[in-house]
Design a protein around this motif. Structure first.
Motif, PDB file in Angstrom:
ATOM      1  N   GLU A 244      30.806  34.298  31.476  1.00 39.73           N
ATOM      2  CA  GLU A 244      30.471  34.534  32.883  1.00 39.73           C
ATOM      3  C   GLU A 244      31.736  34.515  33.738  1.00 39.73           C
ATOM      4  N   GLU A 248      32.880  37.370  36.309  1.00 41.52           N
ATOM      5  CA  GLU A 248      33.083  37.115  37.733  1.00 41.52           C
ATOM      6  C   GLU A 248      34.404  37.687  38.213  1.00 41.52           C
ATOM      7  N   ARG A 251      34.362  41.519  38.208  1.00 39.80           N
ATOM      8  CA  ARG A 251      33.599  42.024  39.348  1.00 39.80           C
ATOM      9  C   ARG A 251      34.411  41.950  40.622  1.00 39.80           C
ATOM     10  N   ARG A 252      35.075  40.810  40.799  1.00 44.45           N
ATOM     11  CA  ARG A 252      35.886  40.616  42.003  1.00 44.45           C
ATOM     12  C   ARG A 252      37.017  41.642  42.072  1.00 44.45           C
TER      13      ARG A 252
END
Ligand code: C2E
Ligand code: MG
Ligand code: MG
Ligand code: MG
Length: 276
Positions: A244, A248, A251-252
């Protein structure tokens, strides 16, 4: 790899090398049976849109279970098949089989409009005359929208002859077929390829994804690749997402799509159909 002409000489230095050579010879012979013997299978790994977590594609990955030598990993048999030339027949089989399954899912109305199936193509296939015609003929015969299909090619596929690769990949793009650079960032990667090659997608190699959260410089590289790819109108896929935390960060940084064990390992065609 030890050239065959040295086999006798090298063999005198120890049984280890002898065994390795015998094994390679067995594999070469066994490889001839892979297509006619029906020993190949495709598995499918989901590709996920990182913003929405929607399933928007899959990568077809080859599996070989040989009647004579057992299961062999693609990392091992694909380079060998490139050496022997068997990759051409194997590659044709992958195109036929991948498009056949894709058509089944499409005709059954199981696919989102933007779903695409990615098929891996080796450098030897890309360099083979008639490759582009072979892909376009299959697409036309399938009746599928060309954008449903994506061709993944590594840099070794075009460093030999950039002009030729440009022409071939350009013909695929012009017909609406997706073109993706696989394992980007490894080998001779150069951002200038993005300028000269007609590609629609870039796949960030797993080795960079693995270092996210550990190696600040690798993370900067990933960030830079994403920014530049977007400037050239390419979408970016991260491979090998396992946590995860990696998801994250990606995605950022604006990465568009991802695949990896976090979402799903490659699965059988039946299991994939259930996911759709
Ligand atoms: P690739 O195209 O870069 O495929 C990604 C590889 O990473 C696959 O290995 C996949 O199973 C593995 N993988 C996916 N997610 C994860 C993850 O989260 N963690 C880890 N550790 N690994 C992950 P696979 O299936 O063993 O294939 C290895 C390579 O063999 C492929 O690398 C591709 O270069 C080649 N290959 C596979 N199928 C074909 C094919 O049909 N034709 C050609 N020419 N090459 C193929
Ligand atoms: Mg690939
Ligand atoms: Mg890859
Ligand atoms: Mg890879």
């Amino acid at each position: 790899a030890i050239p065959a002409r040295f086999a006798g000489v090298v063999g005198r230095y120890g049984p280890g090398l002898d065994e390795a050579l015998v094994r390679r010879r067995q594999l070469r012979q066994a490889l001839k049976q892979a297509v006619p013997g029906g020993e190949l299978a495709l598995v499918f790994q989901p590709k996920i849109d990182l913003a929405s977590r929607r399933l928007i594609g899959a990568e077809a990955l080859l599996r070989w279970h040989s009647a004579s030598v057992g299961a062999v990993r693609p990392d091992l048999f694909i380079p060998l098949a490139e050496e022997t030339g068997d990759i051409l027949a194997i590659g044709d089989w992958v195109l036929d089989e991948g498009i056949r399954h894709l058509r089944g899912w499409h005709d059954a109305g199981r696919l989102a409009d933007d779903f695409a199936l990615a098929l891996n193509v080796s450098s030897r296939q890309l360099q083979h005359d008639g490759f582009v015609e072979g892909v376009l003929r299959r697409v036309a015969e399938s009746g599928l929208p060309p954008a449903r299909i994506k061709i993944e090619v590594t840099e070794s596929g075009f460093i030999h002859d950039l002009k030729e690769a440009q022409a071939r990949l350009g013909a695929l793009r012009a017909a609406g077929v997706g073109v993706s650079i696989d394992d980007f960032g490894t080998g001779y990667s150069s951002l200038s390829y993005l300028k000269s090659l007609p590609v629609s997608e870039l796949k960030i190699d797993r080795s960079f994804v693995r270092e996210i959260g550990h190696d600040a410089d690798d993370q900067k590289l990933v960030e830079t690749i994403i920014v530049i790819a977007h400037l050239f109108g390419c979408s970016v896929v991260a491979e090998g997402i396992e946590t995860e935390a990696q998801l994250e960060v990606l995605r950022r940084l604006g990465c568009d799509e991802g695949q990896g064990y976090l979402f799903s390992p490659p699965v059988s065609v039946d299991e994939f159909a259930r996911m759709l």
